[in-house]
Motif scaffolding. Structure first.
Motif, PDB file in Angstrom:
ATOM      1  N   SER A   4       0.844  -1.196   0.000  1.00 18.16           N
ATOM      2  CA  SER A   4       0.000   0.000   0.000  1.00 18.16           C
ATOM      3  C   SER A   4       0.876   1.240   0.000  1.00 18.16           C
ATOM      4  O   SER A   4       2.088   1.160   0.183  1.00 18.16           O
ATOM      5  N   ASP A   5       0.261   2.372  -0.205  1.00 20.55           N
ATOM      6  CA  ASP A   5       0.962   3.653  -0.189  1.00 20.55           C
ATOM      7  C   ASP A   5      -0.036   4.717   0.266  1.00 20.55           C
ATOM      8  O   ASP A   5      -1.188   4.724  -0.185  1.00 20.55           O
ATOM      9  N   PRO A   6       0.374   5.616   1.167  1.00 17.94           N
ATOM     10  CA  PRO A   6      -0.563   6.618   1.676  1.00 17.94           C
ATOM     11  C   PRO A   6      -1.137   7.523   0.595  1.00 17.94           C
ATOM     12  O   PRO A   6      -2.289   7.963   0.696  1.00 17.94           O
ATOM     13  N   LEU A   7      -0.362   7.797  -0.453  1.00 19.47           N
ATOM     14  CA  LEU A   7      -0.876   8.658  -1.522  1.00 19.47           C
ATOM     15  C   LEU A   7      -1.987   7.957  -2.309  1.00 19.47           C
ATOM     16  O   LEU A   7      -2.961   8.590  -2.726  1.00 19.47           O
ATOM     17  N   ILE A   8      -1.830   6.631  -2.503  1.00 16.37           N
ATOM     18  CA  ILE A   8      -2.880   5.869  -3.185  1.00 16.37           C
ATOM     19  C   ILE A   8      -4.165   5.891  -2.362  1.00 16.37           C
ATOM     20  O   ILE A   8      -5.267   6.092  -2.889  1.00 16.37           O
ATOM     21  N   LYS A   9      -4.015   5.718  -1.049  1.00 16.12           N
ATOM     22  CA  LYS A   9      -5.187   5.745  -0.164  1.00 16.12           C
ATOM     23  C   LYS A   9      -5.869   7.111  -0.230  1.00 16.12           C
ATOM     24  O   LYS A   9      -7.099   7.204  -0.268  1.00 16.12           O
ATOM     25  N   GLU A  10      -5.048   8.172  -0.237  1.00 14.37           N
ATOM     26  CA  GLU A  10      -5.610   9.520  -0.301  1.00 14.37           C
ATOM     27  C   GLU A  10      -6.329   9.739  -1.624  1.00 14.37           C
ATOM     28  O   GLU A  10      -7.426  10.309  -1.664  1.00 14.37           O
ATOM     29  N   LYS A 133      10.434   0.742  -5.915  1.00 15.83           N
ATOM     30  CA  LYS A 133       9.512   0.715  -4.788  1.00 15.83           C
ATOM     31  C   LYS A 133       8.505   1.866  -4.829  1.00 15.83           C
ATOM     32  O   LYS A 133       7.747   2.072  -3.895  1.00 15.83           O
ATOM     33  N   SER A 134       8.503   2.603  -5.923  1.00 18.03           N
ATOM     34  CA  SER A 134       7.576   3.734  -6.053  1.00 18.03           C
ATOM     35  C   SER A 134       6.202   3.252  -6.495  1.00 18.03           C
ATOM     36  O   SER A 134       6.011   2.076  -6.827  1.00 18.03           O
ATOM     37  N   ILE A 135       5.250   4.165  -6.531  1.00 18.45           N
ATOM     38  CA  ILE A 135       3.894   3.806  -6.957  1.00 18.45           C
ATOM     39  C   ILE A 135       3.886   3.300  -8.393  1.00 18.45           C
ATOM     40  O   ILE A 135       3.292   2.266  -8.704  1.00 18.45           O
ATOM     41  N   LEU A 136       4.575   4.001  -9.281  1.00 20.59           N
ATOM     42  CA  LEU A 136       4.575   3.610 -10.697  1.00 20.59           C
ATOM     43  C   LEU A 136       5.676   2.615 -11.032  1.00 20.59           C
ATOM     44  O   LEU A 136       5.667   2.006 -12.095  1.00 20.59           O
ATOM     45  N   GLN A 430       7.005  11.202   8.164  1.00 13.66           N
ATOM     46  CA  GLN A 430       7.090   9.770   7.903  1.00 13.66           C
ATOM     47  C   GLN A 430       5.768   9.230   7.379  1.00 13.66           C
ATOM     48  O   GLN A 430       5.719   8.463   6.441  1.00 13.66           O
ATOM     49  N   ARG A 431       4.675   9.684   7.988  1.00 17.36           N
ATOM     50  CA  ARG A 431       3.365   9.186   7.592  1.00 17.36           C
ATOM     51  C   ARG A 431       3.041   9.574   6.157  1.00 17.36           C
ATOM     52  O   ARG A 431       2.478   8.805   5.398  1.00 17.36           O
ATOM     53  N   THR A 432       3.443  10.792   5.770  1.00 17.23           N
ATOM     54  CA  THR A 432       3.064  11.279   4.437  1.00 17.23           C
ATOM     55  C   THR A 432       4.023  10.838   3.351  1.00 17.23           C
ATOM     56  O   THR A 432       3.627  10.504   2.251  1.00 17.23           O
ATOM     57  N   HIS A 433       5.318  10.813   3.643  1.00 17.93           N
ATOM     58  CA  HIS A 433       6.308  10.595   2.580  1.00 17.93           C
ATOM     59  C   HIS A 433       6.827   9.168   2.455  1.00 17.93           C
ATOM     60  O   HIS A 433       7.113   8.717   1.364  1.00 17.93           O
ATOM     61  N   PHE A 434       6.985   8.468   3.585  1.00 24.88           N
ATOM     62  CA  PHE A 434       7.750   7.233   3.529  1.00 24.88           C
ATOM     63  C   PHE A 434       6.975   5.955   3.797  1.00 24.88           C
ATOM     64  O   PHE A 434       7.505   4.889   3.638  1.00 24.88           O
ATOM     65  N   ALA A 435       5.744   6.018   4.284  1.00 30.31           N
ATOM     66  CA  ALA A 435       4.977   4.808   4.572  1.00 30.31           C
ATOM     67  C   ALA A 435       4.658   4.075   3.276  1.00 30.31           C
ATOM     68  O   ALA A 435       4.282   4.678   2.281  1.00 30.31           O
ATOM     69  N   VAL A 436       4.860   2.746   3.275  1.00 32.04           N
ATOM     70  CA  VAL A 436       4.597   1.959   2.077  1.00 32.04           C
ATOM     71  C   VAL A 436       3.673   0.794   2.439  1.00 32.04           C
ATOM     72  O   VAL A 436       3.839   0.184   3.484  1.00 32.04           O
TER      73      VAL A 436
END
Length: 436
Positions: A4-10, A133-136, A430-436
């Motif tokens: 998962s990724d926090p940006l995807i969830k957002e 390890k990025s989203i894309l 950490q929550r916004t940038h690095f959580a995977v």
């Protein structure tokens, strides 16, 4: 283990919000800007540096999108035409502006999923541009993003694609009006070119442009008869008018305010300040007075409700522009610069560390002094030499992409609470940038 990724969830969260308006989504939709900004952050996350003849440089997602468009893959003509439309648009000049315009065009044309689909078909292409390890760069996360964008392709977006002049600066869309004026030799307005924009500095009260406040001082002249007006138009305005002799005049105007309350559009505020015209600055002062009256009303209402507030009670000392670098090394320099400048304030404020960012509000009337997402904050800290002062640095956009950084300095003598504030900011990073 789930990926998962926090940006995807957002992004999923903002997509669900858009579903509520899926019949027709316009620029008036308050959730659209947040969706677009989140998508931009997804596309920007973990891009690999690009090597050119000079050396490595930090890329923008626009670069790879333009690259795959040139490859002319079969079945993706709609996306290719969208990229070409962006390249021919004279209103955007930066990679950021071009990416934002491309996102808007693709939303309207229902092809936003296509470039991600190309990377899904050709995974080796994705790893040319993104960290594994990025989203894309990650196969699973890329598929999740693709599914979200495919869902968006079913929505009906009705966006004003002419409204692109400030996309280089912000996702906040200004109010625009399209006008048709009677044939005339002169519009009766004067403009000055500031940051390549034609800022209206005078309107002849007897002119056709002045009727019913069609054009006002502080507006931006965006187009005349489909001719984009920018820095290249200097000295050509009369020629454009002569060419339209005897014909109705079609104008596209960007208004200097965004609400009926005459709250000024911030990028135009910067144009007014940069113009150096003292009479124009009166426009800002009048708007600020209007906002103070509105704030006073809100304050009176809030006093009738709860008296309790969350956050920490500290003193706001002011902000300092620190240039193009926002790392922690700039913290001590910024604090000393503010203290030595003689411009230090001591405004009692509430400092709140929220789920996705921070908010600083003035205690006397609850007016917001600054509000930043954790994605915009690049560093925070204090110095041993003057431990009662602490600061955080934020960029004008996501700090991975920002080119302008400001330090916000605060004073507080409670060592424990200062530590709590800085720790909360650190957890926010950490929550916004690095959580995977």
């Amino acid at each position: 283990m789930s990926v998962s990724d926090p940006l995807i969830k957002e992004l999923k969260g903002w997509t669900r919000k858009l579903i509520e308006h899926a019949k027709e989504i316009t620029d008036a939709n308050e959730d659209l800007r947040h969706f677009c900004k989140c998508l931009e952050n997804c596309l920007q996350k973990d891009l690999l540096p690009i090597l050119d003849s000079v050396g490595y440089f930090k890329p923008y997602a626009w670069h790879w999108l333009e690259y795959i468009a040139k490859k002319n893959y079969n079945g993706y003509n709609t996306f290719l035409l969208a990229v070409e439309q962006v390249k021919q648009n004279a209103k955007v000049h930066t990679p950021a502006g071009r990416l934002r315009l491309l996102i808007r065009i693709c939303l309207v044309r229902k092809c936003l999923h296509m470039p991600v689909e190309i990377l899904a078909r050709i995974p080796a292409l994705a790893t040319e541009f993104y960290n594994l390890k990025s989203i894309l760069g990650d196969d699973i996360l890329r598929e999740i993003l693709l599914s979200v964008l495919l869902q968006c392709s079913k929505f009906n977006f009705k966006l004003n694609l002419r409204n692109a002049t400030f996309l280089d600066d912000t996702w906040q869309m200004p109010k625009c009006v399209a006008l048709e004026l009677v044939p005339c030799k002169s519009l009766g307005i004067s403009v000055c070119f500031t940051n390549e924009k034609a800022l209206v500095v005078n309107v002849n009260e007897k002119s056709v442009a002045a009727e019913d406040n069609k054009v006002e001082v502080g507006d931006v002249l965006d187009e005349i008869n489909e001719n984009v007006i920018n820095g290249d138009s200097k000295g050509k305005l009369r020629k454009i008018m002569r060419k339209a002799s005897g014909q109705p005049i079609m104008l596209h105007i960007i208004k200097h305010y965004i609400k009926k309350s005459h709250e000024l559009y911030e990028p135009i505020v910067q144009l007014i300040k940069n113009s150096g015209i003292e009479s124009m600055k009166l426009l800002i002062q009048i708007s600020q007075l209007d906002q103070v009256e509105e704030t006073t009303k809100k304050s009176q209402i809030s006093k009738l409700g709860s008296k309790t507030f969350s956050g920490f009670s500290v003193k706001y000392c002011g902000s300092v522009h620190v240039g193009t670098e926002g790392d922690v090394k700039q913290i001590e320099k910024a604090i000393w610069r503010l203290l030595k400048s003689g411009e230090k304030k001591e405004v009692p404020v509430r400092f709140e560390c929220l789920e996705i960012g921070i908010a600083v509000t003035r205690e006397v009337d609850n007016q917001t002094i600054c509000k930043q997402s954790y994605m915009e904050i690049s560093s925070c800290g204090r110095t041993i030499n003057i431990p009662d002062y602490f600061a955080f640095i934020a960029g004008e956009t996501n700090c991975n992409m920002a080119t302008k950084f400001d330090a916000y300095v605060f004073y507080h003598q409670n060592d424990v609470e200062v530590q709590q504030i800085l720790q909360s900011l650190g957890q926010g990073f950490q929550r916004t940038h690095f959580a995977v």
